[in-house]
Structure formats: structure tokens, C-alpha cells
Design an enzyme around this catalytic site. Structure first.
Site, PDB file in Angstrom:
ATOM      1  N   THR A  26       0.855  -1.178   0.000  1.00 21.75           N
ATOM      2  CA  THR A  26       0.000   0.000   0.000  1.00 21.75           C
ATOM      3  C   THR A  26       0.892   1.228   0.000  1.00 21.75           C
ATOM      4  O   THR A  26       2.005   1.213   0.507  1.00 21.75           O
ATOM      5  CB  THR A  26      -0.987   0.036   1.191  1.00 21.75           C
ATOM      6  OG1 THR A  26      -1.971   1.053   0.952  1.00 21.75           O
ATOM      7  CG2 THR A  26      -0.310   0.308   2.526  1.00 21.75           C
ATOM      8  N   CYS A  32      -2.497   7.895   7.839  1.00 20.98           N
ATOM      9  CA  CYS A  32      -3.045   6.535   7.853  1.00 20.98           C
ATOM     10  C   CYS A  32      -2.004   5.557   8.393  1.00 20.98           C
ATOM     11  O   CYS A  32      -0.806   5.832   8.359  1.00 20.98           O
ATOM     12  CB  CYS A  32      -3.432   6.098   6.438  1.00 20.98           C
ATOM     13  SG  CYS A  32      -4.718   7.090   5.673  1.00 20.98           S
ATOM     14  N   HIS A  49      -5.318  -0.682   5.295  1.00 16.89           N
ATOM     15  CA  HIS A  49      -4.873   0.716   5.199  1.00 16.89           C
ATOM     16  C   HIS A  49      -5.890   1.540   6.005  1.00 16.89           C
ATOM     17  O   HIS A  49      -6.928   1.940   5.481  1.00 16.89           O
ATOM     18  CB  HIS A  49      -4.848   1.138   3.728  1.00 16.89           C
ATOM     19  CG  HIS A  49      -4.251   2.486   3.488  1.00 16.89           C
ATOM     20  ND1 HIS A  49      -3.231   2.691   2.588  1.00 16.89           N
ATOM     21  CD2 HIS A  49      -4.536   3.712   4.014  1.00 16.89           C
ATOM     22  CE1 HIS A  49      -2.923   3.987   2.567  1.00 16.89           C
ATOM     23  NE2 HIS A  49      -3.710   4.619   3.424  1.00 16.89           N
TER      24      HIS A  49
END
Length: 165
Positions: A26, A32, A49
Site C-alpha cells: 500500500t 493513515c 490501510h
């Protein structure tokens, strides 16, 4: 004949699982947190995520469980169990949770990165999943890629370059 190696990409507020020899990646981890949960004995890994710490403020019919720390990790573990992972063998590595912007007010609402990290750690503790390594905080974005065969998490950042945890 060898199966071709595939890298499964996980988007923002998304999750997925892979089995060896495939990798999972990711990018765009600012505030995040990328949560990698894995069972090396079965060569299976999941990646969430996580965008926000808590689903209690979520509204509307289009609820996305992958977006929140409290719901994403539970759903990821459930999905992994259905695909052969043993919950007693699960471990985790986490990265992200940066404070991307500086705010003059000390408002807790603006501390999304640190709050995401706290929420992820709390959820993993509730599920009794040990965190083997982490690269959290700071103020740079990250891209992460996990190999469920080796258990290595490759991290690329703008400031620190590339390293493995």
C-alpha cells in the site's frame, strides 16, 4: 511450473490478503496506518490501510469497515482465519501514523496520525496479536510492501529512503 509473483495493491481505506509467493503493498500512508497481520507458518498475510481511529462517528449507509482501526483489524483477522491462518499464530507489523501538518492549536482532533497509531495498537492488544516491529510517527509519507514468505516489511519514505523491518 512456478506461479508468477503478483503484488496485490491495497488502496486507502481498503484491505486484502495474500499467500506466498505473492506480496502485498500500500502507498499513500500519511496519517493513515498500514497494519500487516501475518501467519508465517502458513505464508499468509493481510494488510489494512486504516484511515481513521474509530467507527463510532461513521454515518450513512455506505459504511466502510476497512476505513477504521476498530473494525478493519477485526475483519482482516476474520478473513485470514477463513483462509487458513491460525489466530494463535498471528503477528503484526505497523507503519504510518505521521503528523503530516503542523497545527498551532493543540486540538486532539488534528492529531489523526498519533490517534490512528494508538487505536491500531489498542485493537491488536485486544486481539492478543503481538507487534513485532513498527515505523510510526514522524512527518513523512510511506509506501510499504510485505512478503509473507520472509516476514519482511519493506518501507519507502521520502526522507529516510528505503529500509526493512
Amino acid at each position: 511450473m512456478d506461479k508468477l509473483l503478483e503484488t496485490v495493491k491495497v488502496g486507502i481505506a481498503d484491505m486484502n490478503i495474500v499467500k506466498t509467493p505473492n506480496l502485498i503493498r500500500t502507498s499513500g500512508l500519511g496519517s493513515c496506518v498500514g497494519v500487516v497481520v501475518f501467519d508465517l507458518s502458513f505464508g499468509i498475510a493481510g494488510l489494512a490501510h486504516v484511515m481513521l481511529p474509530d467507527s463510532s462517528l461513521a454515518k450513512g449507509a455506505a459504511f466502510n469497515s476497512a476505513k477504521y482501526a476498530d473494525t478493519a483489524i477485526r475483519e482482516l483477522v476474520s478473513c485470514m482465519s477463513k483462509n487458513g491462518a491460525r489466530s494463535s499464530c498471528l503477528k503484526a507489523k505497523i507503519a504510518g501514523g505521521a503528523q503530516m501538518f503542523q497545527f498551532s492549536s493543540g486540538s486532539d482532533l488534528m492529531r489523526i496520525g498519533p490517534r490512528n497509531v494508538e487505536a491500531v495498537k489498542k485493537e491488536l492488544a485486544i486481539l492478543k496479536i503481538a507487534i513485532l516491529a513498527e515505523d510510526v510517527g514522524g512527518n513523512s509519507g510511506r509506501t510499504i510492501e510485505f512478503n509473507p514468505k520472509t516476514g519482511k516489511l519493506n518501507i519507502r519514505t521520502v526522507n529516510k529512503g528505503e529500509f526493512v523491518i
